[in-house]
Design a protein around this motif. Structure first.
Motif, short mmCIF file in Angstrom:
data_model
loop_
_atom_site.label_atom_id
_atom_site.label_comp_id
_atom_site.label_asym_id
_atom_site.label_seq_id
_atom_site.Cartn_x
_atom_site.Cartn_y
_atom_site.Cartn_z
N PHE A 280 -8.09 12.17 -44.10
CA PHE A 280 -6.82 11.46 -44.20
C PHE A 280 -5.87 11.86 -43.07
O PHE A 280 -5.27 11.01 -42.41
CB PHE A 280 -6.16 11.75 -45.55
N ARG A 281 -5.76 13.16 -42.80
CA ARG A 281 -4.87 13.62 -41.74
C ARG A 281 -5.32 13.11 -40.37
O ARG A 281 -4.50 12.79 -39.51
CB ARG A 281 -4.77 15.14 -41.75
N ALA A 282 -6.63 13.03 -40.16
CA ALA A 282 -7.15 12.52 -38.89
C ALA A 282 -6.79 11.05 -38.72
O ALA A 282 -6.40 10.60 -37.62
CB ALA A 282 -8.66 12.71 -38.81
N LEU A 283 -6.90 10.27 -39.78
CA LEU A 283 -6.55 8.85 -39.71
C LEU A 283 -5.05 8.66 -39.47
O LEU A 283 -4.65 7.79 -38.69
CB LEU A 283 -6.97 8.15 -41.01
N VAL A 284 -4.25 9.48 -40.12
CA VAL A 284 -2.79 9.41 -39.91
C VAL A 284 -2.46 9.73 -38.45
O VAL A 284 -1.67 9.03 -37.80
CB VAL A 284 -2.06 10.36 -40.87
N LEU A 285 -3.05 10.79 -37.93
CA LEU A 285 -2.81 11.17 -36.54
C LEU A 285 -3.28 10.07 -35.59
O LEU A 285 -2.58 9.75 -34.62
CB LEU A 285 -3.54 12.48 -36.23
N GLY A 286 -4.43 9.48 -35.88
CA GLY A 286 -4.95 8.42 -35.03
C GLY A 286 -4.02 7.23 -34.96
O GLY A 286 -3.78 6.67 -33.87
N VAL A 287 -3.48 6.81 -36.09
CA VAL A 287 -2.55 5.67 -36.12
C VAL A 287 -1.26 6.03 -35.40
O VAL A 287 -0.73 5.24 -34.60
CB VAL A 287 -2.27 5.23 -37.57
N ARG A 288 -0.73 7.22 -35.68
CA ARG A 288 0.54 7.62 -35.07
C ARG A 288 0.44 7.63 -33.54
O ARG A 288 1.31 7.10 -32.84
CB ARG A 288 0.94 9.00 -35.57
N ASP A 289 -0.64 8.22 -33.03
CA ASP A 289 -0.75 8.33 -31.57
C ASP A 289 -1.15 7.01 -30.92
O ASP A 289 -0.70 6.71 -29.81
CB ASP A 289 -1.76 9.42 -31.22
N TYR A 290 -2.01 6.24 -31.58
CA TYR A 290 -2.37 4.94 -31.00
C TYR A 290 -1.13 4.07 -30.86
O TYR A 290 -0.90 3.44 -29.81
CB TYR A 290 -3.42 4.24 -31.87
N ALA A 291 -0.32 4.04 -31.91
CA ALA A 291 0.91 3.24 -31.84
C ALA A 291 1.86 3.81 -30.79
O ALA A 291 2.33 3.08 -29.90
CB ALA A 291 1.59 3.21 -33.21
N GLY A 292 2.13 5.10 -30.88
CA GLY A 292 3.11 5.70 -29.98
C GLY A 292 2.71 5.64 -28.52
O GLY A 292 3.52 5.31 -27.65
N LYS A 293 1.45 5.93 -28.23
CA LYS A 293 0.99 5.96 -26.84
C LYS A 293 0.83 4.56 -26.26
O LYS A 293 0.76 4.39 -25.04
CB LYS A 293 -0.30 6.76 -26.73
N CYS A 294 0.75 3.55 -27.14
CA CYS A 294 0.69 2.15 -26.67
C CYS A 294 2.07 1.49 -26.69
O CYS A 294 2.19 0.30 -26.38
CB CYS A 294 -0.29 1.35 -27.52
N GLY A 295 3.09 2.23 -27.07
CA GLY A 295 4.46 1.71 -27.00
C GLY A 295 4.94 0.98 -28.24
O GLY A 295 5.94 0.26 -28.18
N PHE A 296 4.25 1.14 -29.38
CA PHE A 296 4.68 0.48 -30.62
C PHE A 296 5.43 1.48 -31.51
O PHE A 296 4.96 2.59 -31.73
CB PHE A 296 3.48 -0.06 -31.40
N LYS A 297 6.54 1.03 -32.04
CA LYS A 297 7.27 1.84 -33.03
C LYS A 297 7.05 1.33 -34.44
O LYS A 297 7.24 2.07 -35.40
CB LYS A 297 8.77 1.81 -32.71
N ARG A 298 6.63 0.07 -34.56
CA ARG A 298 6.50 -0.54 -35.87
C ARG A 298 5.11 -1.16 -36.04
O ARG A 298 4.45 -1.50 -35.06
CB ARG A 298 7.58 -1.60 -36.08
N ALA A 299 4.73 -1.32 -37.30
CA ALA A 299 3.41 -1.89 -37.59
C ALA A 299 3.53 -2.94 -38.68
O ALA A 299 4.48 -2.96 -39.47
CB ALA A 299 2.44 -0.80 -38.02
N LEU A 300 2.52 -3.81 -38.72
CA LEU A 300 2.43 -4.89 -39.70
C LEU A 300 1.02 -4.92 -40.26
O LEU A 300 0.05 -4.65 -39.53
CB LEU A 300 2.76 -6.23 -39.03
N LEU A 301 0.89 -5.23 -41.54
CA LEU A 301 -0.44 -5.44 -42.11
C LEU A 301 -0.36 -6.47 -43.22
O LEU A 301 0.71 -6.69 -43.81
CB LEU A 301 -1.03 -4.14 -42.66
N GLY A 302 -1.49 -7.10 -43.49
CA GLY A 302 -1.59 -8.00 -44.62
C GLY A 302 -1.92 -7.19 -45.87
O GLY A 302 -2.88 -6.41 -45.87
N LEU A 303 -1.14 -7.38 -46.91
CA LEU A 303 -1.33 -6.62 -48.14
C LEU A 303 -1.84 -7.57 -49.22
O LEU A 303 -1.16 -8.53 -49.59
CB LEU A 303 0.00 -5.99 -48.57
#
Length: 564
Positions: A280-303
C-alpha cells in the motif's frame, strides 16, 4: 568514522536539482558529525535516466554541477566527503561511451573512484544500452582521525551474485570474490533497486552473505521515490561483520541516518511490517511522485461502487490529499442503486468531491447513430463496450479541462486476460493497480478496513476510525454492470483460480506441463494462455502502471503482438 546514509528521492534528469538535494543531505549529515556521505546509484541523474544518458547537454551539465558542488562543499563543510552516482564518459569512440560510476567529492575536487561491474539487462533494466562494464574491483582508501580505512565500492547489481539465494544471477564476474584479497574494512553498495514483494528481505540476505564472505560490515544505500512505472522503496540498511542488522532506514520516504563504523553495537530489532502495508505504501508513493514529477496537483477517477475504483480512490487520497481528488459517477441503465450509494458513501468517508453524470441518454444517442451503418442497433460486446467508451470520453474531457491526472482503475487480472476496454476504462495517465491481481485487491481492502491498518492510515492522512472501503463494497460479487445481473464470473474463471495461474504464467513463465504438474486444470490453462496472448495489443496501448511485482506489464514485458 561516521558514515551518513542519504536515502534520496531524485527527479530523473534534473542534475542541478538533484545536486541541490545531495548538498542538502550533506548539510544535514555535517550537522550530525558525518565524515562521509553515501548517496544512491546515479544519484545525480536519478534512476533510470534511460535515453537522457545519450544527451550531450546533460553530460556537459553534469561536469558543471559536480564542479559547483565541490566548490560549495569546500566552503561549507571542508572536512566532509560525499560519494555521488554519475555517468562517466569513456575517452574513445567505442560504444557504449559511458560507465555507471561513483565520484568522490572532497577537498574542492571530484574524481571517479568506482565503476559498476555487473550491468543488468533483465526485466526493466537495459544498462548495456548505455554503459560498459568495469573489469576490476574498486577500493577507496579514506583517512579519518589518523586511521586509513579501506572501503570496497560496489554499485547495485554488483551485490547480486548469490545463486543459492536468488535462484539465478546474470553472467559475469563476482565483485565480492574480487574484493576478498583486498582486506577491506567496509563494503559500500550504492543502489537503485525498485520495490517488489519480498525484495527488501532478499537485499538484506545478500548483504549478510557478503558480510560473511568479507568479514566486514556492508552498508547498503538505496534510492527512494517513484520514477515513471518504478517505485523505489529505500529501506537502506547496515549489516555488521557478523551479518546482523545494525541500522535500518524507513521505507518509502527520504531519510538521512548516521552509522558509526567504530561502534560495537550489534543486533538491531526492527518492527515487522505487514506485506500488505508495504504494498500500500509503495502504491501511495508511486502515485504521489508520478503526479508531482509530471506537474499534476490534482487527480480524477471514475468511481463505480466496485472494489477496484474504491481502492484507487483511497490510494489517491493518501497520495495527494482527498481535497485534491475528484471522483465522477457515471450511472447507466444497468447500474444498481446499491453501487451508486456505495460509491457516494466511500467518497463521503474519504472527504472526496463527487460529480454524477448519467450516461443513459448518451448511450441511446450512440446506439441511434450506429444503426444506419450497422443496419441494426449495436449488440453484444459492442453495445457493452459503448458504456465504457462513453465513460472514458467523459473522464478524459474533465481531466483535460481541469488539468487533472486521470487515474485508471483496472487491475492486473483484467489487464492480463483483456477484460478491459480500449479507449474506455483503460483511459488514463496512470494505471494505479495495473500490477495488482484482483485477489490482492480484495486482500488490500480487507487490510485497510482492519484495525491493523490504523497506524498506517493515520500516517498517510486517511481517516483512522471505522471502515474506509466498506463491507458492502468488499463483499459484493465483482461486476462491471455491463447488462442486467452481469458478473465477472460470466466471462472469467473465479479469481481464486485465475490469479494463481496468471502469476505462474506471467511471473514464473511456466510451461503447460509445469502448470499441469502443479494441479492446474489443462482446459483452463489453454483458455487463459489464449486470453493472455490475444490481449497483448490492448496492453501495448494501456497507460503506464506502477510496478510492484517481479514481472509487470510495463517496460520489462516485451512480447510481440502479432505472434503464435
Amino acid at each position: 568514522m561516521r558514515l551518513a546514509l542519504a536515502q534520496l528521492n531524485p527527479l530523473v534528469g534534473d542534475l542541478a536539482g538533484n545536486g541541490e538535494k545531495i548538498l542538502a543531505a550533506c548539510r544535514e549529515a555535517a550537522d550530525l558529525g558525518a565524515d562521509l556521505v553515501l548517496t544512491p546509484e546515479l544519484s545525480l541523474w536519478g534512476y533510470p535516466p534511460r535515453d537522457l544518458l545519450l544527451s550531450h547537454n546533460h553530460l556537459v551539465q553534469q561536469s558543471d554541477v559536480l564542479n559547483q558542488m565541490a566548490s560549495i562543499l569546500a566552503h561549507e563543510a571542508p572536512d566532509l566527503a560525499v560519494l555521488v552516482g554519475l555517468a562517466e564518459q569513456a575517452h574513445d569512440p567505442q560504444l557504449p561511451q559511458l560507465f555507471n560510476a561513483l565520484a568522490l567529492i572532497k577537498s574542492s575536487q571530484w574524481q571517479v573512484v568506482a565503476r559498476k561491474q555487473l550491468l543488468p539487462t533483465y526485466d526493466v533494466f537495459d544498462e548495456k544500452r548505455y554503459f560498459r562494464p568495469a573489469g576490476t574491483p574498486a577500493v577507496l582508501e579514506f583517512e579519518r582521525d589518523g586511521r586509513r580505512w579501506r572501503l570496497g565500492l560496489t554499485i547495485c547489481e554488483d551485490l547480486w551474485v548469490e545463486e543459492a539465494l536468488q535462484g539465478k544471477r546474470i553472467a559475469g564476474p563476482d565483485p565480492i570474490a574480487a574484493l576478498l584479497p583486498q582486506n577491506i574494512d567496509l563494503l559500500l553498495n550504492l543502489s537503485a533497486s525498485p520495490f517488489s514483494q519480498s525484495k527488501e528481505l532478499l537485499r538484506q540476505r545478500l548483504a549478510a552473505r557478503a558480510a560473511q564472505r568479507l568479514s566486514a560490515p556492508v552498508i547498503y544505500v538505496n534510492q527512494v521515490g517513484g520514477n515513471d512505472e518504478l517505485v523505489f522503496d529505500g529501506a537502506s540498511f547496515v549489516v555488521d561483520e557478523h551479518a546482523e542488522l545494525a541500522l535500518q532506514l524507513p521505507s518509502c520516504r527520504e531519510s538521512v541516518a548516521i552509522w558509526d563504523a567504530t561502534s560495537t553495537a550489534t543486533h538491531l530489532d526492527v518492527p515487522t511490517i505487514e506485506p500488505l502495508e508495504k504494498l500500500f505504501r509503495a502504491l501511495v508513493l508511486g502515485v504521489r511522485d508520478y503526479a508531482g514529477k509530471c506537474g499534476f496537483k490534482r487527480a480524477l477517477l471514475g468511481l463505480s461502487g466496485g472494489i477496484d475504483s474504491a481502492l484507487v480512490a483511497v490510494i489517491a487520497a493518501a497520495a495527494l490529499g482527498a481535497d485534491q481528488v475528484t471522483s465522477l459517477l457515471m450511472p447507466s441503465p444497468w447500474s444498481s442503486a446499491g453501487s451508486i450509494d456505495d460509491a457516494l458513501a466511500l467518497a463521503k468517508r474519504l472527504g472526496m468531491a463527487t460529480h454524477t453524470v448519467s450516461i443513459a441518454t448518451l448511450m441511446t444517442n450512440f446506439e441511434a447513430a450506429l444503426i444506419p451503418p450497422l443496419g441494426k442497433p449495436p449488440e453484444g460486446v459492442t453495445a457493452e463496450n459503448l458504456q465504457s467508451r462513453i465513460r472514458g470520453t467523459l473522464l478524459m474531457a474533465l481531466a483535460n479541462q481541469q488539468d487533472q491526472l486521470l487515474l485508471s482503475t483496472g487491475n492486473k487480472s483484467e489487464l492480463a486476460v483483456g477484460y478491459c476496454t480500449l479507449y474506455g476504462d483503460m483511459n488514463g495517465g496512470l494505471a494505479v493497480i495495473g500490477d495488482v491481481y484482483k485477489t490482492n485487491v480484495f486482500r488490500l481492502c480487507d487490510w485497510l478496513d482492519s484495525p491493523a491498518a490504523e497506524t498506517c492510515r493515520k500516517e498517510v492522512g486517511l481517516p483512522t476510525k471505522g471502515e474506509l472501503i466498506g463491507t458492502t463494497i468488499r463483499q459484493k460479487p465483482p461486476s462491471a454492470e455491463l447488462r442486467p445481473n452481469q458478473r465477472d464470473s460470466d466471462s472469467l474463471p473465479d479469481y481464486a483460480l485465475l490469479d494463481p495461474l496468471l502469476k505462474a504464467l506471467i511471473e514464473e513463465r511456466l510451461s503447460t506441463e509445469q502448470l499441469v504438474s502443479r494441479g492446474h486444470n489443462p482446459a483452463l490453462i489453454g483458455r487463459v494462455q489464449q486470453l493472455l496472448r490475444r490481449a497483448e495489443f490492448k496492453r501495448r496501448q494501456a497507460p503506464p502502471l506502477l510496478k510492484v511485482s517481479s514481472q509487470a506489464f510495463g517496460s520489462g514485458w516485451r512480447l510481440p503482438i502479432a505472434a503464435e
